[in-house]
Design a protein around this motif. Sequence first.
Motif, mmCIF file in Angstrom:
data_model
loop_
_atom_site.group_PDB
_atom_site.id
_atom_site.type_symbol
_atom_site.label_atom_id
_atom_site.label_comp_id
_atom_site.label_asym_id
_atom_site.label_seq_id
_atom_site.Cartn_x
_atom_site.Cartn_y
_atom_site.Cartn_z
ATOM 1 N N THR A 276 -11.636 -36.710 -36.291
ATOM 2 C CA THR A 276 -10.965 -37.975 -36.605
ATOM 3 C C THR A 276 -10.091 -38.364 -35.426
ATOM 4 O O THR A 276 -9.166 -37.641 -35.055
ATOM 5 N N ALA A 277 -10.399 -39.499 -34.817
ATOM 6 C CA ALA A 277 -9.720 -39.918 -33.592
ATOM 7 C C ALA A 277 -8.277 -40.313 -33.862
ATOM 8 O O ALA A 277 -7.974 -40.993 -34.852
ATOM 9 N N TYR B 234 -20.471 -41.030 -37.748
ATOM 10 C CA TYR B 234 -20.678 -42.281 -37.018
ATOM 11 C C TYR B 234 -20.941 -43.435 -37.994
ATOM 12 O O TYR B 234 -21.874 -44.220 -37.834
ATOM 13 N N VAL C 284 -23.863 -44.412 -30.737
ATOM 14 C CA VAL C 284 -24.075 -43.391 -31.759
ATOM 15 C C VAL C 284 -25.343 -42.610 -31.401
ATOM 16 O O VAL C 284 -26.211 -43.117 -30.683
ATOM 17 N N ALA D 153 -11.539 -37.897 -27.628
ATOM 18 C CA ALA D 153 -12.752 -37.585 -26.870
ATOM 19 C C ALA D 153 -12.569 -37.629 -25.359
ATOM 20 O O ALA D 153 -13.427 -37.142 -24.619
ATOM 21 N N ARG E 166 -12.077 -42.380 -29.657
ATOM 22 C CA ARG E 166 -13.313 -42.258 -30.430
ATOM 23 C C ARG E 166 -14.497 -41.911 -29.521
ATOM 24 O O ARG E 166 -14.599 -42.423 -28.413
ATOM 25 N N ILE E 167 -15.387 -41.083 -30.018
ATOM 26 C CA ILE E 167 -16.625 -40.812 -29.286
ATOM 27 C C ILE E 167 -17.464 -42.083 -29.231
ATOM 28 O O ILE E 167 -18.017 -42.430 -28.190
ATOM 29 N N SER E 168 -17.554 -42.766 -30.354
ATOM 30 C CA SER E 168 -18.336 -43.996 -30.443
ATOM 31 C C SER E 168 -17.530 -45.051 -31.184
ATOM 32 O O SER E 168 -16.525 -44.727 -31.845
ATOM 33 N N ASP F 153 -16.760 -44.156 -34.940
ATOM 34 C CA ASP F 153 -16.051 -42.930 -35.309
ATOM 35 C C ASP F 153 -14.928 -43.188 -36.304
ATOM 36 O O ASP F 153 -14.300 -44.254 -36.300
ATOM 37 N N TYR G 6 -14.255 -32.357 -25.237
ATOM 38 C CA TYR G 6 -13.361 -33.485 -25.489
ATOM 39 C C TYR G 6 -12.027 -33.264 -24.779
ATOM 40 O O TYR G 6 -11.845 -32.290 -24.059
ATOM 41 N N CYS H 64 -19.508 -35.165 -37.431
ATOM 42 C CA CYS H 64 -19.378 -36.597 -37.206
ATOM 43 C C CYS H 64 -20.480 -37.360 -37.936
ATOM 44 O O CYS H 64 -21.647 -36.983 -37.890
ATOM 45 N N GLU I 245 -14.877 -35.005 -40.824
ATOM 46 C CA GLU I 245 -15.328 -35.045 -39.432
ATOM 47 C C GLU I 245 -14.176 -35.188 -38.436
ATOM 48 O O GLU I 245 -13.039 -35.499 -38.814
#
Length: 365
Positions: A58-59, A27, A112, A104, A65-67, A70, A182, A25, A56
């Motif tokens: 990919t949402a 970010y 981040v 996630a 998304r993690i952040s 993302d 996740y 990732c 990385e």
Amino acid sequence: MSILFSPITLGGQVLDNRVVIAPMCQYSADAGRATDWHQIHLGHLALSGAGLMFIEATAVAPEGRISPADLGLWSDETEAALAHVLQSVRRHSPIPIAIQLAHAGRKASTEVPWAGGQSIAPASGGWQTVAPSALPYAADDTRPAALDEAGLARIRNDFVAAAQRAQRLGFNVIELHAAHGYLLHQFLSPLSNTRDDRYGGTLENRMRFPLEVFDALRAAVPGDTPVGIRISATDWVDGGWEIEQSVTFAQELQRRGCAFIDVSSGGLSALQKIPVGPGYQVAFADRIRRETGLPTIAVGLITEPEQAETILASGQADMVALARGMLYDPRWPWHAAAELGDQVDAPKQYWRSQPRAYKDLFKPG
């Protein structure tokens, strides 16, 4: 020839060697869209000589998304931005490129890492997270919403749509992210899945949704496109997901046409106790490979060429993946080939860089 620099075939894709650049990732996306950073980051890694490069995680949906920073693949805009980056990379490198599709779940909506990585509440600019059960990752995180049948169908469809976009973009390999705490890992682990319907309780039920997502994704792309999965082989927590359950899960995946398993561990619980050391996850890849026959990727503190070669030569895994080690040394495959007395692909613009002692390091064009 070393085993590390020998070819391997995954589905319809031939890799020149068994060095894999793991998904990392960055970010650095803008509302899910790839940016100039991705062009620079992936561009220089694509010149490394590795056999396969993952972009990385990919949402597949904004809430996955993690952040907020993302990378995503859920709309025409995110697809177009990624297409621009890939076209630039492919203009100068023949490296096969893989994508890891992810959601996630309860670990979404965070800062981040360099800003602390804490959970961001909806009232503070974050969003409502979702999970198998309404159990937060950390006690002070916003409680996730437990997914109902409609929510499960929506996420399953999001994975399928993202896979179809990935196919249009020409990705050579697709990996489903079911590791590191996740969403799909949350369904697998009894620590995060306390449902009392057909998606919770028994191992068969906890595996059901991840397997449904895999089946739907596998059916959505051509049969010769390798579709694999990343799993956490253990939660490193008593009473959690562990290697025996991972083997059963892998056996189910093998029957469904899974092309490979990328074997990691941990990430589900803050209570985890990981005995970190060189190659600390390799034994998991070894066991899954022996008990399922599936090709495995070993990852985790694999840093030395001889170490990587030994893992492959002893039959513990079929490929090795590097993440932080590749960021620290983006020419790791060059140096590994030199140490093992082998050859590696390099762009012709760099041919004059090989030291006199390794004058045959680069394959002729």
